[in-house]
Design a protein around this motif. Sequence first.
Motif, PDB file in Angstrom:
ATOM      1  N   GLU A  19       0.813  -1.210   0.000  1.00  0.00           N
ATOM      2  CA  GLU A  19       0.000   0.000   0.000  1.00  0.00           C
ATOM      3  C   GLU A  19       0.850   1.265   0.000  1.00  0.00           C
ATOM      4  O   GLU A  19       0.456   2.283  -0.587  1.00  0.00           O
ATOM      5  N   ASP A  34      -8.530   3.430   0.459  1.00  0.00           N
ATOM      6  CA  ASP A  34      -9.761   2.789   0.938  1.00  0.00           C
ATOM      7  C   ASP A  34     -10.886   2.957  -0.071  1.00  0.00           C
ATOM      8  O   ASP A  34     -11.623   2.006  -0.368  1.00  0.00           O
ATOM      9  N   GLU A  44      -4.660  -8.062  -2.275  1.00  0.00           N
ATOM     10  CA  GLU A  44      -4.481  -9.202  -1.384  1.00  0.00           C
ATOM     11  C   GLU A  44      -3.857  -8.688  -0.097  1.00  0.00           C
ATOM     12  O   GLU A  44      -3.037  -7.761  -0.128  1.00  0.00           O
ATOM     13  N   VAL A  45      -4.242  -9.268   1.033  1.00  0.00           N
ATOM     14  CA  VAL A  45      -3.682  -8.875   2.317  1.00  0.00           C
ATOM     15  C   VAL A  45      -2.658  -9.912   2.743  1.00  0.00           C
ATOM     16  O   VAL A  45      -2.955 -11.105   2.841  1.00  0.00           O
ATOM     17  N   ARG A  46      -1.440  -9.447   2.954  1.00  0.00           N
ATOM     18  CA  ARG A  46      -0.361 -10.304   3.432  1.00  0.00           C
ATOM     19  C   ARG A  46       0.320  -9.604   4.595  1.00  0.00           C
ATOM     20  O   ARG A  46       0.731  -8.436   4.467  1.00  0.00           O
ATOM     21  N   SER A  47       0.424 -10.310   5.712  1.00  0.00           N
ATOM     22  CA  SER A  47       1.025  -9.749   6.944  1.00  0.00           C
ATOM     23  C   SER A  47       0.343  -8.444   7.340  1.00  0.00           C
ATOM     24  O   SER A  47       0.989  -7.500   7.805  1.00  0.00           O
ATOM     25  N   GLY A  48      -0.968  -8.389   7.115  1.00  0.00           N
ATOM     26  CA  GLY A  48      -1.743  -7.221   7.508  1.00  0.00           C
ATOM     27  C   GLY A  48      -1.638  -6.029   6.575  1.00  0.00           C
ATOM     28  O   GLY A  48      -2.178  -4.956   6.877  1.00  0.00           O
ATOM     29  N   VAL A  49      -0.973  -6.192   5.427  1.00  0.00           N
ATOM     30  CA  VAL A  49      -0.770  -5.087   4.483  1.00  0.00           C
ATOM     31  C   VAL A  49      -1.426  -5.435   3.150  1.00  0.00           C
ATOM     32  O   VAL A  49      -1.233  -6.540   2.629  1.00  0.00           O
ATOM     33  N   ARG A  50      -2.186  -4.477   2.631  1.00  0.00           N
ATOM     34  CA  ARG A  50      -2.780  -4.684   1.312  1.00  0.00           C
ATOM     35  C   ARG A  50      -1.710  -4.575   0.223  1.00  0.00           C
ATOM     36  O   ARG A  50      -0.858  -3.685   0.266  1.00  0.00           O
ATOM     37  N   HIS A  51      -1.777  -5.478  -0.761  1.00  0.00           N
ATOM     38  CA  HIS A  51      -0.864  -5.475  -1.896  1.00  0.00           C
ATOM     39  C   HIS A  51      -1.677  -5.408  -3.191  1.00  0.00           C
ATOM     40  O   HIS A  51      -2.750  -6.024  -3.297  1.00  0.00           O
TER      41      HIS A  51
END
Length: 311
Positions: A19, A34, A44-51
């Motif tokens: 993000e 948002d 996609e959310v990985r480790s709490g971060v949107r990519h």
Amino acid sequence: MAESIEFVPAEYSHKTQPESTAQEMLRCGPADIDRLADAGLPFEVRSGVRHFDVNDLYNLGMYSGRGNTQPELAFRMLFRFAGRPVDDLLREKTWDFKVTLDCVACEGEAPWRFAAPDAARFGGRVAGGQAPQASTGSAHYQAKVTTLGARTPLLSAQLRRLTRDYLDSGYRWQMIPVAMQADYELVHALGATSCIAASLLLAERFRSAGYRAEAKRGWFCGVLGGALDLPHACVEVVDDDGALKTVDIAKAQLAARLSPDTGDFQELCLGSIYNKVIPSTACGNASFGQHECGSRQPVQVRADIRSMQGS
């Protein structure tokens, strides 16, 4: 803004950009991201971060209308030459051409296949350029490539009509993954286009009209200081005079979007050649490089092409 483009379908999407990169590219804050996500921007959310997919971000920026996003600024810089007199695009020019081939999931020593520059096809020349030797992991290619331009406009009224029909069809140019560009029917069904997809479709239409035509890949050079591999393609077609001509359909389309002052360059794209393009031996939907080690992962090809001093 999200409604103005077609997002990359899931089967071709690679959501690798966090993000923070999205905010930097689009010159926006978390609330804007948002809103884009709520409007359909895939992530996609990985480790709490949107990519996000970098192509989606590029297209959002390019069509945002803000004027300050990274894609908009890069596009204006990329095509600033198109509004200038075209004589500079016709002279002889020499390039320091370097390519690195990386087999990211290499399975052992094996021969390389590289679609080398083929400048002689249009009056240029290549000095050096030894084919990569069998190896593991990575390989390199280096040559001095000389290109030149020539005014050889399309003579066939039928070829010109088919080209104009395509340009007037309303397809929107977007940054699209190379693998998806080869699926040119899908790209155009979405109302989008790209240099490879456009060239594949236009070559098909030329052949249906009875002409010998093929989409061919190459490199678009001399932009952003070099070190930039642009997935370029055009159509090569035998015109009514028996001469091989190039139709750089995507560059004509992009130049028209930039400014009405690019008319001379747009016309140059319809049959003529110019010195910022290095043709290769690869057809429109083929990779520049392959490693015969058995890996199923595509070879990554990084080009560093710089104008040589005095050329």
